[in-house]
Structure formats: structure tokens, C-alpha cells
Design a protein around this motif. Structure first.
Motif, PDB file in Angstrom:
ATOM      1  N   ALA A  63      47.730  38.992  34.338  1.00  0.00           N
ATOM      2  CA  ALA A  63      46.782  37.959  33.943  1.00  0.00           C
ATOM      3  C   ALA A  63      47.504  36.624  33.873  1.00  0.00           C
ATOM      4  O   ALA A  63      48.364  36.419  33.019  1.00  0.00           O
TER       5      ALA A  63
ATOM      6  N   LYS B  44      49.534  36.167  41.537  1.00  0.00           N
ATOM      7  CA  LYS B  44      49.052  37.503  41.179  1.00  0.00           C
ATOM      8  C   LYS B  44      49.069  38.446  42.386  1.00  0.00           C
ATOM      9  O   LYS B  44      49.491  39.591  42.267  1.00  0.00           O
TER      10      LYS B  44
ATOM     11  N   ASP C 239      41.357  43.801  41.868  1.00  0.00           N
ATOM     12  CA  ASP C 239      41.527  42.351  41.761  1.00  0.00           C
ATOM     13  C   ASP C 239      40.352  41.764  40.986  1.00  0.00           C
ATOM     14  O   ASP C 239      39.228  42.252  41.096  1.00  0.00           O
ATOM     15  N   GLU C 240      40.612  40.738  40.230  1.00  0.00           N
ATOM     16  CA  GLU C 240      39.579  40.098  39.395  1.00  0.00           C
ATOM     17  C   GLU C 240      38.935  41.132  38.478  1.00  0.00           C
ATOM     18  O   GLU C 240      37.710  41.252  38.377  1.00  0.00           O
ATOM     19  N   LEU C 241      39.784  41.859  37.773  1.00  0.00           N
ATOM     20  CA  LEU C 241      39.356  42.949  36.906  1.00  0.00           C
ATOM     21  C   LEU C 241      38.295  42.520  35.890  1.00  0.00           C
ATOM     22  O   LEU C 241      37.390  43.296  35.559  1.00  0.00           O
ATOM     23  N   HIS C 242      38.361  41.278  35.445  1.00  0.00           N
ATOM     24  CA  HIS C 242      37.419  40.796  34.425  1.00  0.00           C
ATOM     25  C   HIS C 242      35.971  40.800  34.907  1.00  0.00           C
ATOM     26  O   HIS C 242      35.052  40.762  34.097  1.00  0.00           O
ATOM     27  N   THR C 243      35.743  40.847  36.217  1.00  0.00           N
ATOM     28  CA  THR C 243      34.368  40.856  36.731  1.00  0.00           C
ATOM     29  C   THR C 243      33.708  42.226  36.576  1.00  0.00           C
ATOM     30  O   THR C 243      32.495  42.348  36.724  1.00  0.00           O
TER      31      THR C 243
ATOM     32  N   ASP D 191      32.677  44.378  34.127  1.00  0.00           N
ATOM     33  CA  ASP D 191      32.348  44.664  32.735  1.00  0.00           C
ATOM     34  C   ASP D 191      30.974  45.332  32.677  1.00  0.00           C
ATOM     35  O   ASP D 191      30.276  45.433  33.685  1.00  0.00           O
TER      36      ASP D 191
ATOM     37  N   GLY E 147      45.553  45.912  37.568  1.00  0.00           N
ATOM     38  CA  GLY E 147      44.406  45.020  37.444  1.00  0.00           C
ATOM     39  C   GLY E 147      44.899  43.584  37.395  1.00  0.00           C
ATOM     40  O   GLY E 147      45.919  43.309  36.752  1.00  0.00           O
ATOM     41  N   THR E 148      44.179  42.676  38.068  1.00  0.00           N
ATOM     42  CA  THR E 148      44.561  41.270  38.024  1.00  0.00           C
ATOM     43  C   THR E 148      43.393  40.435  37.525  1.00  0.00           C
ATOM     44  O   THR E 148      42.232  40.794  37.706  1.00  0.00           O
ATOM     45  N   SER E 149      43.730  39.322  36.889  1.00  0.00           N
ATOM     46  CA  SER E 149      42.686  38.433  36.388  1.00  0.00           C
ATOM     47  C   SER E 149      43.262  37.043  36.166  1.00  0.00           C
ATOM     48  O   SER E 149      44.379  36.887  35.689  1.00  0.00           O
TER      49      SER E 149
ATOM     50  N   THR F 262      41.247  35.008  34.458  1.00  0.00           N
ATOM     51  CA  THR F 262      40.383  34.590  33.352  1.00  0.00           C
ATOM     52  C   THR F 262      40.849  35.228  32.056  1.00  0.00           C
ATOM     53  O   THR F 262      41.163  36.373  32.019  1.00  0.00           O
TER      54      THR F 262
END
Length: 168
Positions: free
Chosen positions: A3, A10, A130-134, A136, A164-166, A168
Motif C-alpha cells: 500500500a 507497486k 491489484d487495487e485490492l481496495h476495490t 469490498d 494485494g496492492t492499493s 488508497t
């Protein structure tokens, strides 16, 4: 989990270890799966993988398998990865770039099962989201179930590294 801010490296945090692993483990089968939340991001990152792989010897193969059928690249070039579906099925790539819905289809559809033919236990080493925060809520639950199904289908134990990458 990686993160950090946008443009801070990343992708390189997982790309170089994956490339190294693929270079030292030359057996057949998909060794890394990278899941992107959007096809546009997967396509953009595919160009980065193509550029890095063009510098390597021996050559590695990277496949882009998304819902988009606009590109039918049958071979790796310095600008493009393999996206022709029959080519990917007949010769599974070392690294597969996709999205979570397409990975779901790849695990279920009878015509896609050739893709997994060489994936005996221990072959798949990396799973990157990638973009793990998306991912949810319901989408995150879907992804968690999908990863469990992938592990079950390929008889994957604890040897798979999940990243996982983020930003945010």
C-alpha cells in the motif's frame, strides 16, 4: 499487502519476483495470476509486462484473458502480450493477466479447461490482486470464494503467495 501512493512502484514489487520465479521454474503451466479490477488497467499493465519480458532470456509468456476480444495477438512482442484465446488454451502462459469475473469463467467453462492442464500442485506460485481496495462488500466476498475455488481446483496449499496492492 503493498500500500503506497500512485506511481511509487507497486507493480514492480510483484512483477520482478514473479519474473524471477518464472525464469527459474521453467516447467509448463501458469505460475502467476494477476487480477485487475478493470480491463483497461489489465491492458495497460500488459504493455509493461511485454516490455520487461522482451529483455529476458529465456523468454517468458504472458497472457491477457479478459472479456475484450478486440486483440488477437498470438505471440509476445515488446509491446504486446498474448491475447489470442486459442493460443492461450493450447500453450498456457507463465503469467496470466485477467479480471475476477473472467477468472471465474476460466474455472467453470469446459472450453477453458485446457488452460489448467499443466497446473499440477505446486505450479501456481503467485496470486496478485491489484487495487485490492476495490474488492469490498459483495465483490470482496465473490473474490474470496473465487480464490477458494481456484485453490481447490488446482490443489494449492500454503505455497501460493497472495499479494494485494492499493494506492488508497
Amino acid at each position: 499487502i503493498v500500500a503506497t501512493g500512485t506511481g511509487s512502484g507497486k507493480t514492480e514489487c510483484f512483477m520482478y519476483p514473479i519474473l524471477d520465479y518464472c525464469l527459474t521454474h521453467r516447467h509448463s503451466g501458469i505460475k502467476a495470476i494477476i487480477i485487475y479490477p478493470m480491463n483497461a488497467l489489465a491492458t495497460d499493465q500488459a504493455r509493461r509486462f511485454a516490455k520487461e519480458c522482451s529483455k529476458l532470456n529465456p523468454k517468458l509468456s504472458v497472457g491477457l484473458f479478459t472479456g475484450d476480444d478486440g486483440s488477437n495477438n498470438r505471440a509476445m512482442t515488446p509491446e504486446q502480450v498474448i491475447s489470442h484465446r486459442d493460443t492461450l488454451r493450447d500453450n498456457p502462459p507463465d503469467i496470466l493477466l485477467t479480471n475476477y469475473k473472467m477468472l471465474d469463467f476460466l474455472l467453470m467453462r469446459p472450453q477453458e479447461q485446457k488452460l489448467w492442464h499443466s497446473n499440477t500442485p505446486g505450479v501456481l506460485r503467485y496470486l496478485v490482486v491489484d487495487e485490492l481496495h476495490t474488492f469490498d462488500g459483495a465483490q470482496g466476498t465473490d473474490l474470496a470464494c473465487l480464490i477458494r475455488r481456484l485453490r481447490d481446483k488446482l490443489s494449492i496449499g500454503e505455497e501460493m503467495a497472495c499479494v494485494g496492492t492499493s494506492a488508497t
